[in-house]
Design an enzyme around this catalytic site. Structure first.
Site, mmCIF file in Angstrom:
data_model
loop_
_atom_site.group_PDB
_atom_site.id
_atom_site.type_symbol
_atom_site.label_atom_id
_atom_site.label_comp_id
_atom_site.label_asym_id
_atom_site.label_seq_id
_atom_site.Cartn_x
_atom_site.Cartn_y
_atom_site.Cartn_z
ATOM 1 C CD GLU A 177 -2.705 1.365 2.496
ATOM 2 O OE1 GLU A 177 -2.518 0.595 3.457
ATOM 3 O OE2 GLU A 177 -3.584 2.232 2.510
ATOM 4 C CE LYS A 219 -6.010 0.069 1.703
ATOM 5 N NZ LYS A 219 -6.785 -0.545 2.782
HETATM 6 P P1 13P Z 1 -9.045 4.743 4.271
HETATM 7 O O1 13P Z 1 -9.949 4.110 3.244
HETATM 8 O O2 13P Z 1 -9.789 5.299 5.441
HETATM 9 O O3 13P Z 1 -8.061 5.681 3.683
HETATM 10 O O4 13P Z 1 -8.200 3.561 4.936
HETATM 11 C C1 13P Z 1 -7.718 2.544 4.178
HETATM 12 C C2 13P Z 1 -6.475 2.050 4.773
HETATM 13 O O5 13P Z 1 -6.359 0.864 4.999
HETATM 14 C C3 13P Z 1 -5.387 2.989 5.053
HETATM 15 O O6 13P Z 1 -4.221 2.307 5.383
#
Ligand code: 13P
Length: 334
Positions: A177, A219
């Site tokens: 991510e 992600k």
């Molecule tokens: P948000 O969708 O609230 O941004 O959170 C997703 C997430 O896992 C952030 O690390």
């Protein structure tokens, strides 16, 4: 590494019309959100809130996996059933946030790298024994005059490679991510440039280190203008077009899947942007959501105000999950 197993897990996580629900806020993030709405910041309150999210009926229709935090994966519902057994009974995959947050990147003021590699393998073995099939590691870039630097992207990419290899060795699907923060007044074009540049650095490291690309899920944040940008007129069409172009040109086609974080977008905006992408024709990779706030928000606000009305909050959670599920197949209507 069992590649077939990794591919099967990825396929479950991104099988339409499902996406992932992130409820893995760290203690400090969770407590900050609780404080804002006057909820006591105790372990029991966090457990109570997560019980609401985990036991909400019918979520399995729209959600393939829940990402948990270390505290949560060990907790149980009031009736004694472990959270992990409740999710497994619904056929929902268990994910776990394994990074341990941000630290300053030395000699690079304002930049952060993500820590948590120490002891990662043994922590992952424990989570795997508890039922986890996938993991998450978040790195963060904030757009400033001279940031993020290439050095910072490279350093985080090297760390992400180590994380991904450790996960895959244990047949756990790594979610990678990289979040480009919405904070700031940058243009959507600047966000594109940073997001694309970072993908180039990241995937070159992943490829060079033999990470099994079909066995990871990316992600990512969408390509958006900063929340304080002068020109905030980016339509869903523009966001969708630029985000898809960025992904098509900078992410390998054989990646297992791509999901979005919501990153401070409005709930409606997050659903609409994803929906618009799916209305633009077929895509080379599965594309869905892994939202935290954009799915939790209405339920959280309702519960904070009326903690006894669990079913009311769960109905709001289900509605938000359904909206985004429909968006993930281009069938969302306001
Ligand atoms: P948000 O969708 O609230 O941004 O959170 C997703 C997430 O896992 C952030 O690390």
């Amino acid at each position: 590494m069992n590649k077939d197993k990794l591919i099967e897990t990825v396929a479950r996580l991104v099988s339409p019309p499902k996406g992932i629900l992130a409820i893995d806020e760290s203690l400090s993030t969770c407590n900050k959100r609780f404080e804002k709405l006057g909820v006591p910041t105790t372990e029991e309150k966090r457990r109570e809130y997560r019980e609401l999210l985990i036991t909400a009926p019918e979520m399995e229709k729209y959600i393939s996996g829940y990402i948990l935090f270390d505290e949560t994966i060990r907790q149980s519902a009031k009736d004694g059933k472990s959270f992990t057994s409740i999710l497994q009974a619904k056929g929902i995959d268990i994910g776990i946030k394994v990074d341990q947050g941000l630290i300053d990147f030395s000699s690079h003021p304002g930049e952060k790298i993500t820590q948590g590699l120490e002891g990662l393998s043994s922590r992952l073995k424990e989570y795997k024994n508890m039922g986890a099939t996938f993991a998450k590691w978040r790195v963060v870039y904030s757009i400033g005059e001279n940031t993020p630097s290439g050095d910072c992207m490279k350093e985080n990419a090297v760390i992400l490679v180590k994380y991904a290899l450790i996960c895959q060795e244990l047949d756990i699907v790594p979610i990678i991510e990289p979040e480009v923060l919405i904070d700031g007044d940058h243009t959507i074009e600047k966000c594109y440039e940073i997001t694309a540049g970072n993908f180039d650095v990241l995937f070159s490291e992943l490829r060079d280190s033999n990470v099994f690309i079909s066995g990871i899920v990316l992600k990512t944040s969408m390509v958006l203008s900063g929340k304080d940008a002068e020109d905030k007129s980016s339509s869903a069409e523009k966001v969708a077009q630029m985000t898809l172009r960025c992904l098509k040109e900078h992410v390998p086609e054989h990646i297992g899947g791509i999901v979005f974080l919501s990153g401070g977008q409005g709930d409606e905006e997050a659903a609409m942007n994803l929906n618009t992408m799916h209305q633009m024709g077929s895509l080379p990779w599965p594309l869905s959501f892994s939202y935290g706030r954009a799915i939790q928000n209405p339920a959280f606000q309702s519960w904070a105000k009326s903690p006894a009305d669990i079913s009311g909050a769960q109905a709001l959670l289900l509605a938000a999950a359904k909206n985004n599920s429909q968006a993930s197949i281009g069938q969302y209507k306001k």
